[in-house]
Design a protein around this motif. Sequence first.
Motif, PDB file in Angstrom:
ATOM      1  N   GLY A 177      -3.358  -5.756   9.436  1.00 16.57           N
ATOM      2  CA  GLY A 177      -4.728  -5.659   9.931  1.00 16.57           C
ATOM      3  C   GLY A 177      -5.602  -4.683   9.180  1.00 16.57           C
ATOM      4  O   GLY A 177      -6.742  -4.426   9.600  1.00 16.57           O
ATOM      5  N   TYR A 178      -5.088  -4.121   8.100  1.00 11.83           N
ATOM      6  CA  TYR A 178      -5.891  -3.193   7.289  1.00 11.83           C
ATOM      7  C   TYR A 178      -6.095  -3.806   5.903  1.00 11.83           C
ATOM      8  O   TYR A 178      -5.258  -4.570   5.417  1.00 11.83           O
ATOM      9  CB  TYR A 178      -5.177  -1.850   7.160  1.00 11.83           C
ATOM     10  N   PRO A 222       6.187   4.836  -0.434  1.00 10.08           N
ATOM     11  CA  PRO A 222       5.976   5.723   0.712  1.00 10.08           C
ATOM     12  C   PRO A 222       6.442   5.061   2.010  1.00 10.08           C
ATOM     13  O   PRO A 222       6.328   3.844   2.157  1.00 10.08           O
ATOM     14  CB  PRO A 222       4.459   5.950   0.728  1.00 10.08           C
ATOM     15  N   GLN A 223       6.921   5.863   2.952  1.00 10.91           N
ATOM     16  CA  GLN A 223       7.361   5.326   4.226  1.00 10.91           C
ATOM     17  C   GLN A 223       6.163   4.871   5.065  1.00 10.91           C
ATOM     18  O   GLN A 223       5.082   5.437   4.992  1.00 10.91           O
ATOM     19  CB  GLN A 223       8.150   6.388   4.989  1.00 10.91           C
ATOM     20  N   GLN A 224       6.403   3.839   5.873  1.00  5.38           N
ATOM     21  CA  GLN A 224       5.317   3.302   6.687  1.00  5.38           C
ATOM     22  C   GLN A 224       4.737   4.361   7.615  1.00  5.38           C
ATOM     23  O   GLN A 224       3.516   4.399   7.843  1.00  5.38           O
ATOM     24  CB  GLN A 224       5.799   2.101   7.496  1.00  5.38           C
ATOM     25  N   GLN A 225       5.584   5.246   8.144  1.00  6.77           N
ATOM     26  CA  GLN A 225       5.082   6.259   9.065  1.00  6.77           C
ATOM     27  C   GLN A 225       4.074   7.171   8.380  1.00  6.77           C
ATOM     28  O   GLN A 225       3.097   7.616   9.003  1.00  6.77           O
ATOM     29  CB  GLN A 225       6.240   7.083   9.632  1.00  6.77           C
ATOM     30  N   LEU A 228       0.872   5.314   8.419  1.00  5.64           N
ATOM     31  CA  LEU A 228       0.315   5.306   9.775  1.00  5.64           C
ATOM     32  C   LEU A 228      -0.300   6.659  10.134  1.00  5.64           C
ATOM     33  O   LEU A 228      -1.355   6.730  10.766  1.00  5.64           O
ATOM     34  CB  LEU A 228       1.402   4.942  10.778  1.00  5.64           C
ATOM     35  N   ASP A 229       0.358   7.727   9.717  1.00  5.26           N
ATOM     36  CA  ASP A 229      -0.195   9.064   9.979  1.00  5.26           C
ATOM     37  C   ASP A 229      -1.535   9.249   9.277  1.00  5.26           C
ATOM     38  O   ASP A 229      -2.475   9.827   9.854  1.00  5.26           O
ATOM     39  CB  ASP A 229       0.793  10.137   9.512  1.00  5.26           C
ATOM     40  N   ASP A 230      -1.634   8.751   8.041  1.00  7.81           N
ATOM     41  CA  ASP A 230      -2.904   8.859   7.304  1.00  7.81           C
ATOM     42  C   ASP A 230      -4.009   8.071   8.024  1.00  7.81           C
ATOM     43  O   ASP A 230      -5.151   8.541   8.158  1.00  7.81           O
ATOM     44  CB  ASP A 230      -2.739   8.344   5.874  1.00  7.81           C
ATOM     45  N   LEU A 231      -3.666   6.876   8.490  1.00  7.48           N
ATOM     46  CA  LEU A 231      -4.652   6.063   9.197  1.00  7.48           C
ATOM     47  C   LEU A 231      -5.071   6.734  10.500  1.00  7.48           C
ATOM     48  O   LEU A 231      -6.252   6.714  10.879  1.00  7.48           O
ATOM     49  CB  LEU A 231      -4.070   4.679   9.475  1.00  7.48           C
ATOM     50  N   ALA A 232      -4.102   7.355  11.200  1.00  2.58           N
ATOM     51  CA  ALA A 232      -4.407   8.032  12.467  1.00  2.58           C
ATOM     52  C   ALA A 232      -5.341   9.206  12.264  1.00  2.58           C
ATOM     53  O   ALA A 232      -6.098   9.578  13.170  1.00  2.58           O
ATOM     54  CB  ALA A 232      -3.117   8.486  13.138  1.00  2.58           C
ATOM     55  N   GLU A 233      -5.299   9.788  11.081  1.00  3.18           N
ATOM     56  CA  GLU A 233      -6.197  10.907  10.767  1.00  3.18           C
ATOM     57  C   GLU A 233      -7.578  10.423  10.348  1.00  3.18           C
ATOM     58  O   GLU A 233      -8.445  11.235  10.015  1.00  3.18           O
ATOM     59  CB  GLU A 233      -5.585  11.768   9.663  1.00  3.18           C
ATOM     60  N   ASP A 238      -8.706   2.438   1.761  1.00  2.00           N
ATOM     61  CA  ASP A 238      -8.958   2.463   0.315  1.00  2.00           C
ATOM     62  C   ASP A 238      -8.640   3.816  -0.301  1.00  2.00           C
ATOM     63  O   ASP A 238      -8.425   3.920  -1.509  1.00  2.00           O
ATOM     64  CB  ASP A 238     -10.424   2.112   0.021  1.00  2.00           C
ATOM     65  N   ASP A 239      -8.617   4.865   0.529  1.00  2.00           N
ATOM     66  CA  ASP A 239      -8.385   6.211   0.015  1.00  2.00           C
ATOM     67  C   ASP A 239      -6.943   6.679   0.202  1.00  2.00           C
ATOM     68  O   ASP A 239      -6.596   7.794  -0.190  1.00  2.00           O
ATOM     69  CB  ASP A 239      -9.323   7.204   0.718  1.00  2.00           C
ATOM     70  N   ILE A 240      -6.127   5.846   0.812  1.00  2.00           N
ATOM     71  CA  ILE A 240      -4.717   6.214   0.984  1.00  2.00           C
ATOM     72  C   ILE A 240      -3.985   5.954  -0.322  1.00  2.00           C
ATOM     73  O   ILE A 240      -3.998   4.829  -0.854  1.00  2.00           O
ATOM     74  CB  ILE A 240      -4.075   5.424   2.139  1.00  2.00           C
TER      75      ILE A 240
END
Length: 438
Positions: A177-178, A222-225, A228-233, A238-240
Amino acid sequence: MDKQPPQQQWQQAVTAYAQAINQYVAQGQAQGWDHLEEPQPPATEHLLDAWLAALQSANRPGVDEQAHQAFRQAWPPAHQPLVPLLDEHAQGIATLLLLDDGSVLARIGMPHEKGQVVRIDGNSVTPVIGVEHFGRCPERRYFALANAEGVRVTDGWGGPLVQRLAWPSGLEGLPKGYPFEPFEMPPTPTALIPFANGQQVLLVSDEGIFLLAAHGATRLLPQQQQVLDDLAEGIDPDDINLGLSMAHGTVSADGRLIVVGDQCSRHLVLDDNLQVVAQVGPVSEYPHFALFNAAGDQLMLNACHFYSGATLAVRVADLPGLDTDYYSDDPRTPVIQEGARVYAGVAREGEYIVGDAYGYLRAFAEDGSERWQHFIGSTLCALDISRDGRTLVAGTYAGFVAVIALDTGRPDWQIGTGPHAETQRWLFWKGWDKPLRW
């Protein structure tokens, strides 16, 4: 003006410098390094034209082995005299494998360069067509051969095809979904390691670390978690940054353990279900290299800081549940080598041999006791060892491929503390029509 022939000047300069360095090291190890002055290299730049002419002459068609060995004796191999030529000619040797028939596979050029795979067999070098990257399983049976179309696994070098594996799409392991973008081009392997079953391959690349299998690829780093942590922040997809620096990995001989890492992670150990069984804190800044010992019951883990580093060891039996922080003093993860940023390494019975950033092979026991060091020059970027542990091949950023007979005695021109003799050195240099054998 020195009236001696150029080859005699070279021979004397190279030998005298090696012996002076060896004496300096022996004194430092015995008495400490205070008040010792490191020997300065002799002036040899005026001899380079004569050396090159002699090298080219020794590589002419029809020159027999006796004549070539006479050249090598008159012009013994050395690194320091060639330093003035390296900016123009040097190139890295990304990967080396020593085949059981004594021939050597080499990738000339670093992974992200166009490069070329060649086979060195005796006195000849032949291109390997259709292969851009390669690797071999720890038990030496299965080979991974990669090109733009994917990765082929063969049973033996030149053996039957076992498996065809597709490159990752780049979307593996990313949250749905991203708007993440797939790879435009296949990842560039820095390592390809088939498993003991010949059905899977560990792909290490700066674009990510993946497990390749018939059903598709699985992202390990990189691990999925982390994503997910980057998205949660609130970080925009595009910047990850999904790329890795200092990505590295290895696989146990039985294929049951996978070790991965990069500069932003601890050392991670996964089981054959891809579950993390251990997280080991490094003993220097950035995790950089991993290697199992020859018996398969110990794992060494190197981390670096600039061009130095430190290496810890952990018994495989201690891995389940191990969770240590950076610079931990946990007795299960003792430091076994200090000083080396490890770019490549091999293991033989009871001993690790690693290549560092300063041109040295360094050997140490599994308990950390120092065994020997052997100088080639320039950063060591690829190593392999024969099945019997008697022959080592080394590749450097200077464009050297060196073949070393271990435990056969040290010639007087060799810098080092171990009884090892280089028997052959190839120069794969930019701007030359062909590689030349020293």
